[in-house]
Design a protein around this motif. Structure first.
Motif, PDB file in Angstrom:
ATOM      1  N   ARG A  21      38.395  28.775  48.969  1.00  0.00           N
ATOM      2  CA  ARG A  21      39.160  28.871  47.758  1.00  0.00           C
ATOM      3  C   ARG A  21      38.135  27.862  47.145  1.00  0.00           C
ATOM      4  N   ARG A  22      37.933  26.762  46.859  1.00  0.00           N
ATOM      5  CA  ARG A  22      38.091  25.781  46.991  1.00  0.00           C
ATOM      6  C   ARG A  22      36.627  25.688  45.790  1.00  0.00           C
ATOM      7  N   GLY A  23      35.443  26.236  46.398  1.00  0.00           N
ATOM      8  CA  GLY A  23      34.551  26.960  45.940  1.00  0.00           C
ATOM      9  C   GLY A  23      34.184  27.396  44.511  1.00  0.00           C
ATOM     10  N   LEU A  24      35.323  28.893  45.000  1.00  0.00           N
ATOM     11  CA  LEU A  24      35.023  30.171  44.584  1.00  0.00           C
ATOM     12  C   LEU A  24      35.742  29.534  42.830  1.00  0.00           C
ATOM     13  N   VAL A  25      36.804  28.790  43.192  1.00  0.00           N
ATOM     14  CA  VAL A  25      37.446  27.586  42.361  1.00  0.00           C
ATOM     15  C   VAL A  25      36.888  27.245  40.949  1.00  0.00           C
ATOM     16  N   THR A  26      35.324  26.599  41.728  1.00  0.00           N
ATOM     17  CA  THR A  26      34.437  25.549  41.288  1.00  0.00           C
ATOM     18  C   THR A  26      33.606  26.706  40.772  1.00  0.00           C
ATOM     19  N   MET A  27      32.757  27.393  40.994  1.00  0.00           N
ATOM     20  CA  MET A  27      32.081  28.438  40.790  1.00  0.00           C
ATOM     21  C   MET A  27      32.572  29.277  38.912  1.00  0.00           C
ATOM     22  N   LEU A  28      33.520  28.602  39.981  1.00  0.00           N
ATOM     23  CA  LEU A  28      34.151  29.910  38.196  1.00  0.00           C
ATOM     24  C   LEU A  28      34.733  29.222  37.014  1.00  0.00           C
ATOM     25  N   TRP A  29      35.154  28.217  37.203  1.00  0.00           N
ATOM     26  CA  TRP A  29      35.175  27.042  36.309  1.00  0.00           C
ATOM     27  C   TRP A  29      33.824  27.081  35.336  1.00  0.00           C
ATOM     28  N   GLY A  30      32.582  26.626  36.412  1.00  0.00           N
ATOM     29  CA  GLY A  30      31.361  27.196  35.982  1.00  0.00           C
ATOM     30  C   GLY A  30      30.964  27.843  35.338  1.00  0.00           C
ATOM     31  N   PHE A  31      31.245  29.473  36.201  1.00  0.00           N
ATOM     32  CA  PHE A  31      30.796  30.237  34.509  1.00  0.00           C
ATOM     33  C   PHE A  31      31.574  30.635  33.354  1.00  0.00           C
ATOM     34  N   PHE A  32      32.727  29.657  34.028  1.00  0.00           N
ATOM     35  CA  PHE A  32      33.603  29.844  32.355  1.00  0.00           C
ATOM     36  C   PHE A  32      32.653  28.972  31.508  1.00  0.00           C
ATOM     37  N   LEU A  33      31.944  28.009  31.909  1.00  0.00           N
ATOM     38  CA  LEU A  33      31.203  26.570  31.104  1.00  0.00           C
ATOM     39  C   LEU A  33      30.391  27.337  30.572  1.00  0.00           C
ATOM     40  N   LYS A  34      29.707  28.065  30.929  1.00  0.00           N
ATOM     41  CA  LYS A  34      28.695  28.746  31.085  1.00  0.00           C
ATOM     42  C   LYS A  34      28.516  30.079  30.094  1.00  0.00           C
ATOM     43  N   ILE A  35      28.823  30.671  30.562  1.00  0.00           N
ATOM     44  CA  ILE A  35      28.738  31.802  29.993  1.00  0.00           C
ATOM     45  C   ILE A  35      29.230  31.932  28.542  1.00  0.00           C
ATOM     46  N   VAL A  36      30.953  31.607  28.746  1.00  0.00           N
ATOM     47  CA  VAL A  36      32.122  31.754  27.409  1.00  0.00           C
ATOM     48  C   VAL A  36      31.645  30.577  26.160  1.00  0.00           C
TER      49      VAL A  36
ATOM     50  N   GLN B 221      49.689  22.494  41.420  1.00  0.00           N
ATOM     51  CA  GLN B 221      51.261  23.484  40.824  1.00  0.00           C
ATOM     52  C   GLN B 221      51.958  24.532  41.420  1.00  0.00           C
ATOM     53  N   ASN B 222      52.421  25.712  41.008  1.00  0.00           N
ATOM     54  CA  ASN B 222      53.190  26.781  41.457  1.00  0.00           C
ATOM     55  C   ASN B 222      51.690  27.649  41.843  1.00  0.00           C
ATOM     56  N   ILE B 223      52.017  28.472  42.404  1.00  0.00           N
ATOM     57  CA  ILE B 223      51.091  29.577  43.277  1.00  0.00           C
ATOM     58  C   ILE B 223      50.634  30.274  41.711  1.00  0.00           C
ATOM     59  N   TRP B 224      51.691  30.910  41.086  1.00  0.00           N
ATOM     60  CA  TRP B 224      51.351  31.897  39.926  1.00  0.00           C
ATOM     61  C   TRP B 224      50.438  31.449  38.795  1.00  0.00           C
ATOM     62  N   PHE B 225      51.432  29.542  38.852  1.00  0.00           N
ATOM     63  CA  PHE B 225      49.883  29.203  38.036  1.00  0.00           C
ATOM     64  C   PHE B 225      48.722  29.463  37.814  1.00  0.00           C
ATOM     65  N   GLU B 226      48.289  29.309  39.301  1.00  0.00           N
ATOM     66  CA  GLU B 226      47.336  28.971  39.443  1.00  0.00           C
ATOM     67  C   GLU B 226      46.276  30.302  40.003  1.00  0.00           C
ATOM     68  N   TRP B 227      47.008  31.371  39.746  1.00  0.00           N
ATOM     69  CA  TRP B 227      47.291  32.471  39.965  1.00  0.00           C
ATOM     70  C   TRP B 227      46.771  33.005  38.269  1.00  0.00           C
ATOM     71  N   CYS B 228      47.770  32.681  37.482  1.00  0.00           N
ATOM     72  CA  CYS B 228      47.403  32.956  36.088  1.00  0.00           C
ATOM     73  C   CYS B 228      45.848  32.397  35.317  1.00  0.00           C
ATOM     74  N   ILE B 229      45.583  31.317  35.555  1.00  0.00           N
ATOM     75  CA  ILE B 229      44.247  30.621  34.837  1.00  0.00           C
ATOM     76  C   ILE B 229      43.311  30.914  35.503  1.00  0.00           C
ATOM     77  N   CYS B 230      43.385  31.481  37.043  1.00  0.00           N
ATOM     78  CA  CYS B 230      41.906  32.028  37.316  1.00  0.00           C
ATOM     79  C   CYS B 230      42.121  33.021  36.602  1.00  0.00           C
ATOM     80  N   ALA B 231      42.772  34.185  36.911  1.00  0.00           N
ATOM     81  CA  ALA B 231      42.764  35.179  36.224  1.00  0.00           C
ATOM     82  C   ALA B 231      42.249  35.177  34.522  1.00  0.00           C
ATOM     83  N   MET B 232      43.486  34.649  33.732  1.00  0.00           N
ATOM     84  CA  MET B 232      42.559  33.819  32.967  1.00  0.00           C
ATOM     85  C   MET B 232      41.229  33.934  32.549  1.00  0.00           C
TER      86      MET B 232
END
Lengths: 455, 492
Positions: free
Chosen positions: B191-206, B456-467
């Motif tokens: 999970r840590r790896g995936l979220v980190t990659m997600l953040w990386g893709f956000f930085l690059k692609i968006v 944070q609480n789970i819902w927050f983590e999920w919302c941020i990742c989904a966003m």
């Protein structure tokens, strides 16, 4: 240091607000800017002071006064200016100038209003004045007393202009230094609209509205108290019979004071004015008309008054520059109206090419000899220019120009917009370096049988 | 293959799957195979080059550790350094050197560059430095040489950080390669790896790929723009290069995390730095610490007097500049950063004096804000040179910024004609604010995004990742109307 801290804070904040207001304040040409330019004149240099509404400042042409007898004329007016505002303008003008002749255009004498409703007109008629007792009196006379505070605090009028800012708001002299530095208040119109001849041979009179008559008399009395001759004129326009009756009454009042009154609607033919070619719109002459009109006024003044010719006087170079600029605009107008390619080249040859950036893009079908002269001056009198790879760059005032030669078709970009007008043909780009204004972009397209003019 | 490509989306899960299935002892071989495959997808031939570098440095390290005579040790070390650096110079700098030489020579004596047709092998600056670092570490006796050539080859070619860093140290990566067989499958790690990659893709692609459009429109045709647009494009470039480069490191770190390997942090909220010296502790940390350990300290560091220290700083940063590219603009960029630090150092006592004299409150937000802002302005001025294609262009841009003052463009909608329309600009601004906030969390709480979300609480983590995912999928610069923007640092 501590005791000055409060004052410093207040001063600093007010300074910031002042800077913001300098940017945001109205920069109307017809009123604020012409008054501003008037204040910048040296004291006691104006020979002829023209006052009134747009019938004054759009019809009376200082270039003609200058080139005929070396008279230094200034048009100090604003759109729809009410007679009472004209009076306050005269008061203001006499603080720094001592003209030899005053010309008052009496167009608004028939206006029955107590106050003009449009706030922008009131602003144009008052905001340009420097703060003084005179300005406050003008404000109280221009609008109902309940509205006066919103004009005293001018900021409330223009603060929301931030959405409409242009280079003129940020740069000195409205981003056209040579034009505005030497401006004499004249706003020339260049269009042509044909009109039927007016019906002005009316002899009846009708009483004038109380307020306009009051201030009309005050203007004449003020001029006479200073021993300045005043000529009241009605410049030619599409006048109605009712208005003529009012002007007849005004003529009578003028006679009471022994003041000359010239109603040009009655004898415009003498000037050679033609209602089908010399008018821009119902109220204003175009550049051709103003030349004829002002020529007459110039001869009239020359006949009746002794005013020194200022043409070799070093103090008056700005009038010379102004005249030079206006004469450029007449040829430019001719250029803009030309639709035939051969004639276009003829008119281009009339321009003083040192003042212009002219780019000709494309293949001309034949090259008349005189075209070579223009070709020599291309690229030779630019401002900052650069060749870079296949592109040619040039800064024209606050505008940018690029000629892109990298493809098979050369493209012109003005302010990053592609302005090629004729794909198979010639595009002419004409820019006046002196007035920092784009004059014309026109294309002559050769695809069809005939040469098509595209603007 | 690029990280932001469909091939990588297939490559990575496959590699990970097999990684966890196969016997643990041969994991490193599998990753080595995957790494070479990854590298050869760029250009198969240059795998020979990286292989050659690998073998030479591996061999020399073994020899150096066995020899006792200092003189011979140095000889082996320098020979190997020269070989490796020559490869780098030939492929990367030969055109630059020959062009400059030709500029000085008269017309008739111009030289041709026989190596002019060579393409720059991807990642050569990175893996060369990484290998050299290992060799010097062995030479200094800091670590024992790696006897297993395959494990060493993996150290040099480890695919997450191969192409654009972080430049790893033997102490960190080699030991983890040796411990690959002990990595257990852990859901949180994935999970840590995936979220980190997600953040990386956000930085690059968006962010990076969209803001790139504005920067390119203005910088590629800079003569058509005035002061305001050029300044905005320069600030935009500061954001672009940060997001682009950090995205690569972030995705690399996230990918490695999923294999149980912790790569070093490469960026630490660099634009929150309070001085240029601090900036370089936060920007491209792997490179600046490499230069510190293998260039600055061998030169003498600050142990040979004040003047020598300043000279060493300037030399180190000039090298940093030229490492980035074969152009005078990069050298000037590096030199500027060196100069900034020298001046900061010299003026430190004067600053102290002024603060005391004028009773400036230093432990305040306003002071910190001032420092952060001025550091940003200084680094952005240097970025101008980094982005400009030539020194002439850079000087021309500076000239236009100073003379073509055009504030009305802030009010008349010109800013929406630089390549992104109004709506896209607004979305971009929202995305930049998100990046700012994540970095702010890093500065204040010293937490990465993943750690912060865990608190944070789970819902927050999920919302941020989904966003973040939605941002990437909807507003990302990918698809037929864009071309996959290469990571900027690939040309190094």
């Amino acid at each position: 240091m501590k005791k000055y801290r409060l004052i410093c804070l207040i001063v600093f904040c007010l300074l910031m607000v002042k800077i913001a207001s300098n940017v945001l304040e109205f920069k109307f040409d017809d009123g604020n800017n012409s008054t501003k330019a008037f204040y910048e004149l040296d004291n006691n240099t104006v020979d002829i002071l023209a006052l009134g509404s747009s019938h004054a400042f759009a019809n009376i042409n200082p270039q003609v006064f200058w080139d005929s007898y070396g008279y230094a004329a200034y048009d100090l007016g604003s759109s729809f200016q009410m007679i009472w505002n004209t009076y306050y303008y005269l008061v203001e003008a006499l603080k720094t100038q001592n003209p030899s002749v005053i010309i008052l255009d009496a167009y608004q004498i028939n206006c029955p209003l107590e106050y003009y409703e449009d706030s922008s007109v009131i602003i144009k008629s008052t905001a340009g004045l420097k703060w003084s007792k005179n300005k406050i009196e003008a404000l109280f006379s221009s609008t109902d007393i309940s509205n006066v505070p919103s004009y005293l605090l001018e900021y409330s009028q223009y603060h929301s202009r931030y959405e409409e800012l242009t280079p003129a708001d940020f740069l000195k002299y409205n981003a056209q230094e040579n034009v505005y530095k030497n401006w004499k208040g004249f706003r020339c119109n260049y269009g042509t609209t044909p009109f039927p001849d007016p019906v002005a041979d009316v002899e009846d009179v009708v009483e004038l509205p109380q307020k306009t008559e009051l201030y009309y008399r005050k203007i004449i009395e003020l001029a006479q108290s200073k021993n300045i001759p005043i000529i009241v004129v009605v410049s030619p326009y599409c006048v109605s019979e009712e208005e003529e009756k009012g002007f007849n009454k005004a003529a009578e009042i003028a006679q009471e004071y022994g003041v000359d009154f010239l109603d040009f609607n009655k004898f415009y033919q003498e000037l050679g004015i033609d209602y089908s070619t010399d008018f821009n719109d119902v109220g204003h002459l175009n550049y051709r008309g103003t030349i004829k009109y002002t020529n007459y006024l110039s001869e009239y003044i020359h006949l009746h008054y002794q005013i020194e010719d200022k043409r070799n006087n070093e103090k008056y170079t700005s009038w010379e520059e102004n005249a030079k600029y206006l004469k450029m605009t007449y040829i430019e107008q001719e250029l803009i109206e030309t639709v035939d390619e051969r004639s276009y080249i003829d008119v281009l040859n009339k321009l003083e090419v040192n003042n212009y950036t002219i780019i000709v893009r494309g293949q001309m079908r034949d090259m008349p000899d005189y075209m070579y002269r223009i070709n020599d001056t291309l690229f030779s009198n630019r401002l900052l220019t650069v060749w870079d790879n296949d592109n040619y760059y040039c800064d024209l005032g606050t505008n940018t120009l690029k000629i892109d030669c990298s493809d098979s078709v050369t493209s012109l970009y003005y302010n990053r917009n592609n302005i090629n007008k004729a794909e198979s043909g010639v595009t002419y780009f004409v820019y006046n370096n002196y007035s920092e204004k784009l004059v014309d972009i026109v294309g002559f397209d050769y695809t069809g049988q005939d040469v098509q003019c595209i603007r | 293959m690029l990280f932001n490509s469909f091939s990588y989306m297939i490559f990575l899960p496959l590699v990970l799957l097999i990684f966890y299935i196969i016997p643990k002892k041969i994991r490193y071989i599998w990753i080595l195979v995957a790494s070479y495959y990854f590298y050869m997808s760029w250009n198969a031939q240059y795998a020979l080059l990286i292989g050659f570098s690998t073998i030479i440095t591996w061999g020399c390290a073994l020899i150096v550790s066995k020899i006792s005579s200092n003189k011979e040790k140095r000889f082996i070390l320098f020979s190997c350094l020269i070989i490796n650096l020559s490869i780098l110079v030939i492929f990367k700098y030969s055109n630059f050197l020959i062009d400059n030489l030709n500029y000085l020579l008269p017309q008739g004596a111009q030289i041709d560059n026989p190596a002019s047709k060579l393409i720059l092998p991807v990642g050569i600056s990175f893996y060369t430095f990484q290998a050299i670092g290992y060799l010097i570490d062995v030479f200094r006796g800091d670590i024992l040489p790696e006897k297993n050539i395959l494990k060493y080859a993996l150290f040099v070619s480890f695919f997450p950080q191969l192409v654009a860093g972080p430049i790893e140290r033997s102490g960190n990566l080699l030991s983890q390669i040796n411990a690959l067989d002990q990595v257990k499958f852990d859901q949180e790690r994935i999970r840590r790896g995936l979220v980190t990659m997600l953040w990386g893709f956000f930085l690059k692609i968006v962010v990076a790929d969209n803001i790139c459009i504005i920067v390119d429109s203005v910088y590629d045709d800079w003569r058509m723009y005035g002061s305001i647009e050029l300044m905005i494009a320069t600030v935009a470039f500061a954001i672009q290069i940060y997001c682009d480069f950090a995205s690569y490191s972030t995705i690399a770190i996230g990918t490695a995390e999923m294999m149980g390997v912790k790569l070093m942090e490469n960026f630490n909220a660099p634009y929150f730095a309070t001085s240029i010296k601090d900036f370089w502790r936060r920007w491209h940390i792997s490179l600046s610490s490499w230069l510190r350990d293998y260039v600055y300290i061998p030169l003498g560091g600050n142990r040979k007097g004040k003047l020598r220290k300043q000279i060493n700083v300037i030399i180190t940063f000039l090298i940093s500049g030229i490492w980035h590219g074969a152009n005078w603009t990069y050298i000037i960029w590096g030199g500027l950063h060196g100069l900034y630090q020298v001046i900061e150092d010299i003026f430190a006592p004067i600053n102290e004096y002024i603060c005391v004299k004028f009773k400036v409150k230093r432990d305040t937000f306003s002071m910190k804000f001032m420092k952060v802002l001025s550091t940003f302005i200084l680094s952005d001025f240097a970025w101008l040179f980094f982005r400009a294609t030539s020194v002439n262009d850079a000087m021309g841009i500076i000239y236009r910024i100073l003379t073509k003052w055009n504030p009305w463009t802030l009010f008349n909608g010109t800013l929406y004609t630089l390549g992104l329309d109004a709506f896209k600009c607004h979305v971009l601004i929202v995305a930049i604010v998100i990046v700012f906030l994540v970095d702010l969390i890093k500065v204040i709480k010293n937490q990465s995004l993943f750690d912060f979300l865990q608190e944070q609480n789970i819902w927050f983590e999920w919302c941020i990742c989904a966003m973040l995912l939605i941002f990437i999928v909807v507003y990302g610069a990918y698809g037929p109307s864009y071309d996959a923007q290469q990571f900027i640092y690939f040309q190094f």
